[in-house]
Design an enzyme around this catalytic site. Structure first.
Site, short mmCIF file in Angstrom:
data_model
loop_
_atom_site.label_atom_id
_atom_site.label_comp_id
_atom_site.label_asym_id
_atom_site.label_seq_id
_atom_site.Cartn_x
_atom_site.Cartn_y
_atom_site.Cartn_z
CD GLU A 1 -1.57 2.44 1.88
OE1 GLU A 1 -2.14 3.24 1.95
OE2 GLU A 1 -0.56 2.29 2.69
CG ASP B 1 -5.08 2.61 6.20
OD1 ASP B 1 -4.25 2.28 7.06
OD2 ASP B 1 -5.06 3.14 4.98
#
Ligand SMILES: [Zn+2]
Length: 394
Positions: free
Chosen positions: A188, A235
């Site tokens: 990511e 997240d």
């Protein structure tokens, strides 16, 4: 109330979203807490993830193995698969870096073909950022990964029992059943600075591959992306501030489901980070204003919707029409991309609260009320019976 809401929604949402019984207070109170498994030093779930795990390094390998061991050893009914890709990065000097996504899926046992089941998809990224040196990324996203592991194991037995119970049911009831999928994404983080090509390596590769992976002709869902009823991305969770807006109008219905659940949990006194939790407030003190993680339940159509401003793993999925609930605080936690984003700066109460919210959200989505006591009631009555028998004998 449920019926009124039900009728306002299009048919497809009605069946996907609201066909469940809310969890009862006693069910929620009976859920096992992660307890020591979230300990940052030796907790079985979280501590092995709290190491640098940059894609292509031994740390990444080790953490991926931790996930694989967890599912293979404790949740054998979850089907594991990998989606691998490779790419150069701005700092790899032309060398290809490997990116490995792990996908754990549990579908109803009678589903024989891919493409016949829609799924709740829970997602977090497991890689850590290359800089600053030795960066841990406890909120980013080690803790969310541990929350998803805990969610999977918390509902696993209930899924088995529910689906066992349904074995003789009518076909249309079986067809209504949903699966669940956990995706742990690699790559990511940007290696240099965030651009469209230096970020979300794993998510981009997965979305692209799955867009072109067709299920058999005449399947209900044409691709694995079409099988995603909702993509929930966790997240930057675990350290303050933790205020999560509703980013997308299209998924506000899902945000409302989670916000409603959060307020029920808070009213029950289940949230340990609450200033009103029994560990933080004497019973004779007045209640403080209850803060909310998901604070935009009353958001209006005309308010400011900021979906699209935050680059993250959901982007290639939403671009392909997947419904996304993005659970990321805005502003980001104070420790964001700072060396302090480590185990010591996690707030264990906040981590546990998010884990509980994730477990209960998944359990309601999968309609598990009545199955979550894990057979404890039966076992309890069996034990009482045994004690009574023993009592008679002695
Ligand atoms: Zn990050």
């Amino acid at each position: 109330m449920r019926v009124h809401h039900l009728l306002l929604l299009p048919a497809i949402l009605r069946s996907a979203v609201l066909a469940y019984t809310p969890l009862s207070e006693s069910t929620i109170q009976g859920l096992p807490s992660p307890g020591k498994d979230f300990d940052i030093k030796d907790g079985a779930l979280l501590s092995p993830i709290l190491i640098p795990r940059v894609p292509g390094t031994p740390g990444s390998e080790q953490v991926l193995q931790h996930f694989v061991d967890f599912f293979s050893d404790t949740l054998p009914d979850w089907k594991l698969s990998f989606q691998n890709s490779s790419s150069t990065t701005p700092v790899s000097n032309g060398k290809e870096v490997p990116f490995r996504n792990l996908i754990a899926t549990r579908d109803p046992p009678w589903v024989e073909r891919e493409g016949e089941v829609g799924r709740l998809v829970l997602v977090a990224h497991y890689d850590s950022k290359l800089t600053p040196k030795d960066f841990i990324g406890a909120t980013d996203s080690a803790a969310p990964c541990a929350m998803l592991m805990h969610a999977a194991r918390s509902i696993d037995n209930a899924l088995t029992q529910k689906w066992d119970d349904m074995a003789g049911d009518a076909l249309d009831e079986l067809e209504d059943q949903k699966g669940i999928q956990i995706i742990l994404l690699d790559g990511e983080e940007a290696f240099s600075s965030w651009t469209d090509t230096d970020s979300i390596y794993g998510a981009r590769a997965l979305a692209e591959e799955w867009e072109n992976t067709y299920h058999p002709p005449l399947s209900t869902f044409s691709t694995p992306l079409a099988s995603m009823d909702l993509f929930v991305l966790l997240d930057l969770l675990g350290s303050p501030p933790q205020r999560v807006p509703s980013y997308y109008k299209t998924s506000h219905w899902a945000y409302l489901n989670m916000a409603d659940l959060e307020s029920r949990l808070r009213k029950m006194g289940s949230f340990k980070s609450s200033p009103n939790h029994k560990s933080k407030r004497f019973s004779n003190e007045p209640r403080k204003k209850e803060p909310m993680f998901l604070y935009e339940a009353d958001k209006k159509d005309t308010d400011r919707w900021t979906g699209g401003y935050i680059g993250d793993d959901h982007v290639p999925f939403i671009a392909r029409g997947v419904e996304v609930l993005h659970i990321i605080p805005s502003p980001f936690p104070d420790v964001w991309h700072h060396p302090d984003d480590d185990g010591e700066h996690l707030d264990p109460d906040i981590v546990e609260d998010w884990a509980l919210l994730t477990v209960t959200f998944a359990a309601e989505w999968m309609d598990l009320e009545g199955y979550l006591d894990d057979g404890k009631k039966d076992r309890r009555s069996a034990e009482v019976l045994k004690d009574e028998l023993n009592g008679e004998m002695t």
